[in-house]
Design a protein around this motif. Structure first.
Motif, PDB file in Angstrom:
ATOM      1  N   PRO A  38      50.042 -18.266  24.446  1.00  0.00           N
ATOM      2  CA  PRO A  38      50.324 -18.260  25.898  1.00  0.00           C
ATOM      3  C   PRO A  38      49.531 -17.212  26.659  1.00  0.00           C
ATOM      4  N   GLY A  39      48.566 -16.563  25.952  1.00  0.00           N
ATOM      5  CA  GLY A  39      47.816 -15.472  26.562  1.00  0.00           C
ATOM      6  C   GLY A  39      48.161 -14.163  25.907  1.00  0.00           C
ATOM      7  N   GLN A  49      47.780 -20.574  29.286  1.00  0.00           N
ATOM      8  CA  GLN A  49      48.710 -19.665  29.956  1.00  0.00           C
ATOM      9  C   GLN A  49      49.577 -20.399  30.965  1.00  0.00           C
ATOM     10  N   TRP A  62      54.070 -13.317  23.423  1.00  0.00           N
ATOM     11  CA  TRP A  62      54.653 -13.803  24.671  1.00  0.00           C
ATOM     12  C   TRP A  62      55.607 -12.763  25.221  1.00  0.00           C
TER      13      TRP A  62
END
Length: 614
Positions: free
Chosen positions: A297-298, A315, A485
């Motif tokens: 998710p980044g 993201q 995350w």
């Protein structure tokens, strides 16, 4: 991260320290078997009393301070008593190095009793001073916090008030026993080791569990020998040998030929093929692990800087949700796992019913049309070649990483490639060694990857590695982030459950927290697989399963499965063998075929100490 003991891992070593083990492991993985498992049978003569366990999993280290992989911590669980163990019958706290424990009315002070007579394998007394030294070493030395740092984070002070009493004062009350999952090491051995973080602990170790580490030949075998001083009573076997094989098929053939005595992690087809084979008994136990697909998710490091090379388009939670909507977990359960498991929801398996499940209206459905509609609405335009474009105009071609040691990853990938193509997303699949997947996922070098954790009875640790503060250092050291995350809403729920002493209220907070991870579409739990295993019932019997009803022999939250086993030739001695105090002896889990007569022995003996107190 993957296949890791959830109850013990908290910090991670700098990757540079992995260089040697990675080199050797990679060489072993790439080369045909250069060793001959049959040699063990020859060494044993008629097989002896060594339980031979087939494995293909990497071991990072046998140092209890730094071991991360589940294969490593599983072996260490056999060699070192924890302060408080997880019981065989139902995963409730039972005596370990400490025989009893009590807590103050305010929940802050815990006193653990070390009875006289506890000994290390070398005969030296095991006292509260060993526990004080171990816990203080973890708390004061960052290099020793990789495996258990999170377990001491809430400890304000640790003091052996006498040889028989350890007092732990917490910063805040906590619902779980602080002694659970905390291994105790012998001070008289480890205090003289110059660099304990780098010590491999590979041979002739001094321990307190039912077995001690005799020798670790990296990439080939690990040998444990019985500990005659184990307080529950010495094992009924001489030792254990973990023998490496290239793959699961080779392990199955070794079991059939009698080269090994037990194989776990069987694929459904392998499990079915072993049913009815003379001298072999199969067991399908309720698993405590989940298998999932995680999306990057980044990833960030501890400073908040970007970490790794994940596709920035991921993201967007809408894109992640659409991807999960395009994966049919039910079909994967039926086709790949042949139904031998339970459909996934949150990260908690149904073996822990208090924390399992999610509201039905929160379940992300398999819906290709719905996923396409979601992506259309979000502005992901379909390209002329059938691949959508991200919001910068680049084709959405993503990477999927799996383990070469797990054939199911390749099988699932075939389905996923097809399904994601239907929503306009390309998927490039690559399989790597266990350690490579572990390191790349830690450093955020992935788009999607297969992961999975063995969940402990208490959810606190698993939740803790999803807090915003769990991001690792830029080199992968320091904290451990399960999903790379961060969500403040999740952190608030973690804090609530962490300090809630009412079991029902805490369970509700726990379920809400895991549901938050689920809703963020960062970790799609596909299934909770039954643990498929098989053993030579013509050589060994008496395996205790955990939990007692429908449980497993391998991969337990304790040592019960292997500790309890008895050579078939010695079965008659069980009646007066001095069965271990406090051990639930589920001998009925084993079936011995003798002239067509099935013999089930079930006995139960529980300690009259503090099994039910905490």
């Amino acid at each position: 991260m993957f296949d890791t003991q959830s109850s013990s891992t908290a910090r991670r070593r700098p990757l540079g320290r992995l260089a040697l083990s990675l080199t050797v492991s990679a060489a072993v993985a790439a080369a045909p078997l250069a060793f001959a498992p049959a040699a063990f049978a020859a060494e044993d003569g008629d097989g002896g009393n060594y339980l031979r366990i087939a494995t293909s999993a990497d071991i990072d280290t046998l140092n209890p301070f730094t071991a991360v992989l589940g294969s490593s911590t599983g072996i260490l669980t056999l060699a070192y008593e924890r302060l408080v163990e997880w019981g065989a019958a139902d995963n409730a706290p039972v005596p370990g190095a400490a025989s009893e424990w009590k807590t103050s009315d305010d929940g802050l002070t815990w006193d653990f009793t070390f009875p006289e007579g506890r000994k290390w394998s070398d005969g030296e007394p095991l006292t509260a001073n060993d526990a004080e030294w171990t816990l203080n070493a973890i708390q004061t030395d960052p290099d020793l916090q990789q495996a258990s740092g999170g377990l001491v984070a809430n400890m304000k002070s640790i003091e052996a008030t006498s040889d028989t009493n350890l007092r732990i004062v917490l910063k805040e009350p906590q619902p779980q026993n602080p002694g659970n999952s905390m291994m105790v090491l012998p001070e008289h051995i480890w205090k003289d080791i110059k660099d304990p973080a780098e010590y491999r602990n590979a041979e002739d170790s001094v321990g307190s569990g039912p077995f001690t580490i005799a020798k670790w030949d990296e990439g080939q075998s690990v040998e444990l020998k019985a500990n005659p001083n184990f307080w529950r009573g010495a094992p009924k076997i001489d030792g254990i040998r973990f023998v490496y094989y290239k793959n699961a098929d080779a392990q199955v053939q070794a079991l059939k030929s009698g080269e090994v005595d037990i194989v776990s992690g069987l694929l459904p087809a392998q499990y079915e093929s072993l049913k009815g084979v003379e001298g072999i008994t199969v067991n399908a136990g309720a698993g405590r692990r989940y298998t999932s697909v995680a999306i990057n998710p980044g990833a960030k490091d501890a400073t908040g800087a970007p970490l790794g090379d994940g596709n920035p388009a991921l993201q967007d939670p809408t894109l992640r949700r659409a991807i999960f909507m395009a994966i049919d977990n039910k079909t994967l359960l039926e086709k790949v796992l042949q139904g031998l498991g339970t459909l996934g929801q949150t990260e908690v398996p149904p073996v822990y019913p208090n924390y399992f499940g999610i509201d039905e209206d929160k379940v992300i459905p398999f819906d290709i049309d719905g996923a396409n509609a979601l992506l259309d609405e979000a502005g992901y335009v379909m390209g002329p070649d059938g691949i959508r474009l991200d919001k910068q105009g680049a084709p959405l071609n993503l990477r999927l990483m799996g383990r070469s040691s797990n054939p199911q990853h390749a099988q699932i990938s075939e389905y996923m490639v097809s399904w994601l193509k239907e929503i306009g997303i390309g998927l490039n699949v690559a399989m790597y060694s266990d350690n490579q997947v572990n390191d790349d996922s830690t450093l955020g070098k992935y788009d999607l990857y297969f992961t999975g954790w063995g969940i402990g009875p208490d959810p606190d640790f698993q939740l803790s590695i999803n807090r915003c503060s769990s991001y690792p250092n830029a080199d992968g050291s320091g904290n451990l982030s399960e999903n790379n995350w961060c969500d403040p809403k999740f952190d608030a729920l973690f804090d609530k459950q962490h300090g809630e002493l009412d079991p029902a209220k805490r369970a509700d907070y726990v379920k809400q927290a895991f549901a938050t991870i689920y809703d963020a579409s960062v970790n799609n739990v596909i299934w909770y697989a039954d643990s498929l295993e098989a053993y030579r019932s013509d050589r060994f019997t008496g395996f205790v399963t955990q939990p007692a009803d429908g449980g497993v022999i391998s991969g337990q939250n304790g040592y019960w499965g292997y500790y309890s086993t008895t050579p078939v030739a010695d079965t008659s001695q069980l009646a007066d063998a001095g069965a271990p105090t406090g051990l639930y002896i589920g001998i009925g889990a084993a079936v011995v075929v003798l002239g067509g007569l099935a013999v089930f022995l079930i006995a139960r003996r529980r300690a009259a100490t503090s099994d039910d107190r905490a």
